[in-house]
Motif scaffolding. Structure first.
Motif, PDB file in Angstrom:
ATOM      1  N   LEU A   1       0.862  -1.176   0.000  1.00 31.16           N
ATOM      2  CA  LEU A   1       0.000   0.000   0.000  1.00 31.16           C
ATOM      3  C   LEU A   1       0.900   1.228   0.000  1.00 31.16           C
TER       4      LEU A   1
ATOM      5  N   PHE B   1      -3.274   0.904  -3.887  1.00 31.33           N
ATOM      6  CA  PHE B   1      -3.081  -0.537  -3.720  1.00 31.33           C
ATOM      7  C   PHE B   1      -2.272  -1.028  -4.910  1.00 31.33           C
TER       8      PHE B   1
ATOM      9  N   ILE C   1      -2.750  -5.525  -3.838  1.00 32.88           N
ATOM     10  CA  ILE C   1      -2.892  -6.418  -2.691  1.00 32.88           C
ATOM     11  C   ILE C   1      -3.477  -7.731  -3.213  1.00 32.88           C
TER      12      ILE C   1
END
Length: 396
Positions: free
Chosen positions: A121, A130, A133
């Motif tokens: 992040l 992001f 992720i």
């Protein structure tokens, strides 16, 4: 330990901690304005004019402590590393950096567990990214990408995407749903738009129908609503979701055994979703007191102009006592019409008696016929009662 020094090269702040039960913190921050400790005005000038540059690293080898602090987190384990870079005026430095997680598993409230979370992040002033992720939901992979724009004056603005294959979305006692996801959430947090495709890969509904339930008759709800998000950002989110499934959702309970296909669009909001399109009931068996009815085709269609009053077309057949019985259900819910035809031909009244009791009106004109009808009804009720005592069987 915390150290503060300074001189002609400016201030130097150092932080070094020994690893403990939570983690460790290490870093150095420097300013470029010279300082003379015996002259307080130089400290003031350093604070007003100085610029800083530095790095700080926080290692969190075990995240279990978070679960003890946040009641909504039932379980959390794994590791995280936070890297911060500071720069700019000493009075208001900017902070940028990354948070990297690895081997994280979590259980949040009643949601399916997350496993093997890993990724980065990135954060800069006013923005989170992001990148990406990845992890597993129900031991199947997903990927989260996108950004969140932060503002001091308004709600965060999202532009995120979630993709995954065969993800476990619902796991309850009588309901299980897995699906492929390719969805996005965009816009301000308090006025989101959710769009994309959800393809059901494996669904199972096994809630028994309890004919012994008390409490009197219930008034049927005249509207059909699949779900409702009562609170949170998704309650007001505008929906544009395609819901698909090819005989991938099964019903297995004490009255119905069959499969369902979906070709739907979900509009409206999370609080009041509006289905548009069709649900198709594939070949299924419905248990009746005297026979099993085979559903050969069925469609529930949700029209765009009135999605909560779907039209129903359903056809089923069975064979009893040398008669082929065809049943057809049609109309707009909840005002449905039921038609029965038979071969050899019977009147509608005789056909209804046959399919519900297993006999013809002439069979019940004597005491023996009446006892036989009661025995069939008693057998059906007895099976349901024993099933209730034994508990639900394995629907798979």
């Amino acid at each position: 330990t915390l150290g503060l020094g300074g001189g002609a090269d400016g201030l130097v702040l150092t932080v070094n901690s020994e690893p403990d039960g939570i983690g460790e913190l290490n870093g150095t921050v420097r300013s470029d304005e010279p300082v003379v400790w015996t002259e307080p005005t130089t400290l003031k000038r350093a604070f007003e004019r100085g610029r800083v540059k530095g790095k700080v690293r926080i290692n969190l080898p075990d995240l279990q402590f978070v679960a003890r602090l946040v009641t909504q987190v039932r379980h959390l384990e794994g590791a995280a590393q936070v890297d911060l870079e500071l720069g700019g005026p000493l009075r208001s430095p900017e902070v940028v950096g990354t948070t990297t997680v690895s081997g994280v598993s979590a259980t949040l409230g009643g949601l399916p567990p997350l496993q093997e979370l890993a990724g980065t992040l990135r954060f800069t002033p006013g923005r989170l990214e992001f990148a990406p992720i990845k992890g597993e939901i129900g031991y199947e992979p997903f990927e989260l990408t996108g950004t969140v724009e932060l503002s001091e004056s308004g709600a965060p603005i999202l532009d995120v995407a979630l993709k995954g294959a065969n993800l476990l979305l619902v796991r309850q006692r009588h309901l299980r749903v897995r699906a492929d996801l390719d969805v996005t959430a965009t816009g301000p947090l308090d006025a989101l738009s959710a769009a994309g495709v959800v393809t059901i890969t494996d669904g199972l509904y096994s809630q028994p129908i309890d004919i012994f339930a008390g409490g009197g008759a219930r008034v049927a709800d005249t509207s059909m609503q699949f779900f409702s998000v009562r609170s949170g950002p998704m309650a007001n989110a505008r929906l544009d979701i395609k819901l698909l499934g090819d005989e991938s959702f099964r019903i297995r309970n004490n009255f119905v055994r069959g499969s369902i296909s979906f070709d739907l669009a979900l509009k409206g909001t999370g609080k009041v979703p509006e289905p548009r399109g069709s649900i198709f009931l594939q070949e299924s068996l419905v248990a009746l007191p005297a026979t099993s009815l085979k559903i050969v085709q069925g469609e529930i269609r949700f029209p765009p102009d009135n999605p909560f009053a779907p039209s129903v077309e359903m056809a089923g057949r069975t064979r009893m006592r040398g008669f082929d019985l065809d049943l057809r259900v049609s109309g707009v819910a909840p005002e449905l019409q039921v038609f029965l035809s038979s071969s050899p031909s019977l009147s509608q009244e005789d056909a209804y008696v046959l399919i519900t009791t297993g006999g013809l009106p002439a069979d019940y004109e004597n005491e023996a016929g009446q006892r036989a009808a009661l025995a069939r009804a008693g057998s059906f009720v007895g099976k349901q009662f024993l099933s209730r005592l034994a508990g639900p069987s394995d629907p798979d």
